[in-house]
Design a protein around this motif. Structure first.
Motif, PDB file in Angstrom:
ATOM      1  N   GLY A 133     -46.118   6.106   1.185  1.00 27.14           N
ATOM      2  CA  GLY A 133     -46.648   7.400   0.767  1.00 27.14           C
ATOM      3  C   GLY A 133     -46.918   7.476  -0.711  1.00 27.14           C
ATOM      4  N   GLN A 134     -46.473   6.464  -1.479  1.00 27.64           N
ATOM      5  CA  GLN A 134     -46.593   6.533  -2.927  1.00 27.64           C
ATOM      6  C   GLN A 134     -47.368   5.372  -3.536  1.00 27.64           C
ATOM      7  N   GLU A 135     -47.630   4.340  -2.767  1.00 31.74           N
ATOM      8  CA  GLU A 135     -48.319   3.193  -3.355  1.00 31.74           C
ATOM      9  C   GLU A 135     -49.086   2.431  -2.285  1.00 31.74           C
ATOM     10  N   GLU A 150     -44.227   6.595   8.437  1.00 32.06           N
ATOM     11  CA  GLU A 150     -45.232   7.655   8.503  1.00 32.06           C
ATOM     12  C   GLU A 150     -46.642   7.132   8.239  1.00 32.06           C
ATOM     13  N   MET A 151     -46.758   5.981   7.589  1.00 30.22           N
ATOM     14  CA  MET A 151     -48.062   5.428   7.239  1.00 30.22           C
ATOM     15  C   MET A 151     -48.565   4.420   8.263  1.00 30.22           C
ATOM     16  N   LYS A 503     -45.781  11.226  -8.111  1.00 27.59           N
ATOM     17  CA  LYS A 503     -45.880  10.341  -6.954  1.00 27.59           C
ATOM     18  C   LYS A 503     -46.621  11.028  -5.823  1.00 27.59           C
ATOM     19  N   LYS A 504     -46.418  12.341  -5.699  1.00 27.46           N
ATOM     20  CA  LYS A 504     -47.142  13.100  -4.682  1.00 27.46           C
ATOM     21  C   LYS A 504     -48.641  13.025  -4.957  1.00 27.46           C
ATOM     22  N   ARG A 505     -49.020  13.013  -6.229  1.00 25.91           N
ATOM     23  CA  ARG A 505     -50.424  12.865  -6.585  1.00 25.91           C
ATOM     24  C   ARG A 505     -50.957  11.545  -6.045  1.00 25.91           C
ATOM     25  N   SER A 506     -50.161  10.469  -6.129  1.00 28.64           N
ATOM     26  CA  SER A 506     -50.595   9.180  -5.601  1.00 28.64           C
ATOM     27  C   SER A 506     -50.796   9.257  -4.096  1.00 28.64           C
TER      28      SER A 506
END
Length: 513
Positions: A133-135, A150-151, A503-506
């Motif tokens: 979720g972050q990278e 989740e991904m 990180k949420k932005r990523s």
């Protein structure tokens, strides 16, 4: 300047913005849809047509979730359940099959675990992508991918897939993501690792899929000895000890108390720390040449993080679960205690005890007891379902659609609806913005802790900028160059919140752009 001031503030008009609720998690859209606004062209169109023609068309009927994944249903998957206690080699054996496959995916509960598996495969020259979720770290030519669950991509075919910590299928907030992976991964082999308590439920769920299920039980590879006496004096602390407590304040209080004795320095690991910091702290604890030879941690050590722990010491057997203070469950105690004495480490025998003698009976009884059988798996409606339901009711407002759908949802006895308080609160915010239903859906399942003012402010700023421009620049939600080393618990908490926002932005960048 306080970390909170680093984010450009605004007054939130929605009363939902600062309501108390549970932590959100990293979640990805359950389908890859080339045109999310044309749901009839989605992966599931054949299912919806046949279901409609049967005369039983009810969008809120969630009693057959295995039918949401037609690509997986076209296969007769060979499913292997690897179950046993912590430190039994179950995940190791599943990963050996993944390494040997021509293509595959690993689905783990933590970003740290996903990164660890990606590094492991790349190290042995099996090119492996990392997507969380972050990278997103994509390797040219890779046919293997390591993801947070989740991904997981349920539209790609694999020779081999691995789902780790499957007992989390019963988690109130994240369980539905494990259910989705279990039912939806399109692979010839599916290796599912976790606690034996999940076996009866998994077997029932997979009866409807036609998959061939094999169960392999494992025993712990190294001894775990519950001590009869508590720690007693802090002078009894030794290198390799790990203290477990369940709050940031408690962790730093224990760290300070231990270091005041003058014999040991401590690493710290807990969930709110940025993953890179957690990894660095764990690495220093594991390093024989490091002065940091005692660990103070939360239950974040219960999954992943290969740690050279000699003895687990519970400072308390109580934790706050988002609603109440309660005793640790049998499963939680066994998961944490099992981290002592990792097979192949310099501590071949693990020990576990408590700080206080009054906690020992619960510890001992829990370690002797089997984990309670998991009765139900989490479930959440797919975007396809919600989009069709939205069309049926003639509205693009996501909050009333989600709320109404959940009220009318019908489930089989093996499932429960995931907790949706955070999603509903975010939906109330983004419904005020000129966004399409698909974008609203992604914002609602993005990682936001709506109990945290800074996180909510970051979400609103991001959503507003995205709705206005279609892109979001870092400088529009963050003022760089003004960070300061935190000196208080509150300043540290604020700094961790700022990190979550960035990180949420990523996350949103990966999924909206």
């Amino acid at each position: 300047m306080a970390a909170a001031a680093l984010l450009r503030r605004r007054v939130l008009s929605s009363p939902h913005a600062v309501s108390s609720c549970r932590n959100a998690v990293h979640v990805h859209c359950p389908f890859s849809i080339s045109d999310p606004h044309s749901v009839v062209n989605s992966t599931n169109s054949r299912f919806w047509r046949s279901y409609h023609n049967s005369g039983k068309f009810d969008l809120t009927d969630m009693t057959h979730p295995h039918m949401w994944y037609p690509k997986a249903r076209e296969k007769k998957r060979n499913v292997y359940l690897h179950v046993g206690p912590t430190n039994s080699g179950k995940t190791y054996n599943a990963l050996k099959r993944l390494e040997a496959s021509s293509s595959g995916v690993y689905c783990g509960p933590l970003r740290l675990l996903a990164r660890e598996v990606a590094q492991r495969l790349n190290k042995i020259n099996v090119p492996c992508n990392l997507i969380t979720g972050q990278e997103r770290d994509e390797i040219e030519g890779a046919k293997h991918t390591s993801v947070t669950v989740e991904m997981a991509d349920v539209t790609t075919e694999y020779q081999c897939a691995v789902i780790d910590e499957i007992q989390m299928v019963g988690c109130k907030s994240r369980g539905f993501s494990f259910t989705r992976a279990l039912l939806g991964l399109c692979s010839d082999e599916l290796h599912v690792c976790g606690d034996p308590a999940a076996v009866p439920l998994i077997q029932r769920i997979l009866e409807a899929t036609g998959d061939l299920v094999t169960v392999q039980y494992y025993e712990r590879l190294s001894p775990l000895v519950p001590l009869k006496s508590p720690l007693g004096s802090f002078s009894n602390i030794k290198a390799g000890d790990c203290f477990v407590t369940f709050s940031r304040r408690g962790i730093y209080s224990l760290k300070k108390r231990i270091e005041m004795e003058g014999k040991h320095l401590c690493s710290v690991v807990y969930g709110s720390l940025p993953p890179e910091t957690r990894t660095k702290q764990a690495t220093m604890f594991n390093d024989d040449t490091s002065d940091l030879n005692v660990l103070v941690a939360s239950d974040a050590i219960g999954m992943g993080l290969n740690l050279n722990i000699s003895r687990i010491i519970f400072s308390t057997m109580m934790k706050f679960d988002g609603f109440n203070f309660r005793e640790l469950t049998i499963s939680e105690i066994k998961q944490i205690a099992g981290r002592a004495g990792r097979y192949g480490s310099k501590f071949p025998v693990g020990e576990v005890t408590c700080l206080d003698a009054e906690d020992l009976p619960l510890l001992h009884s829990s370690l002797k007891s089997p984990s309670p059988i998991i009765e139900r798996a989490g479930l959440f409606p797919t975007f396809d379902l919600l989009a069709l339901y939205s069309r049926l009711h003639g509205t693009d407002f996501f909050h009333p659609i989600l709320e109404r759908f959940l009220e009318k949802a019908k489930l089989s006895p093996d499932y429960f609806i995931a907790e949706c308080e955070d999603m509903l609160k975010v939906a109330a915010i983004v419904d005020d913005l000129p966004l399409g239903l698909y974008d609203k859906y992604l914002f609602c399942i993005s990682p936001v802790d709506t109990r945290d003012d800074i996180s909510v402010q970051g979400l609103v700023q991001f959503a507003e900028n995205y709705a206005r421009k279609g892109t979001v620049r870092l400088k529009e939600i963050f003022t760089p160059g003004t960070l300061q080393v935190p000196k208080t618990h509150n300043q540290l908490k604020e700094l961790e919140s700022v990190h979550k926002v960035l990180k949420k932005r990523s996350y949103c960048k990966f999924n909206l752009c």
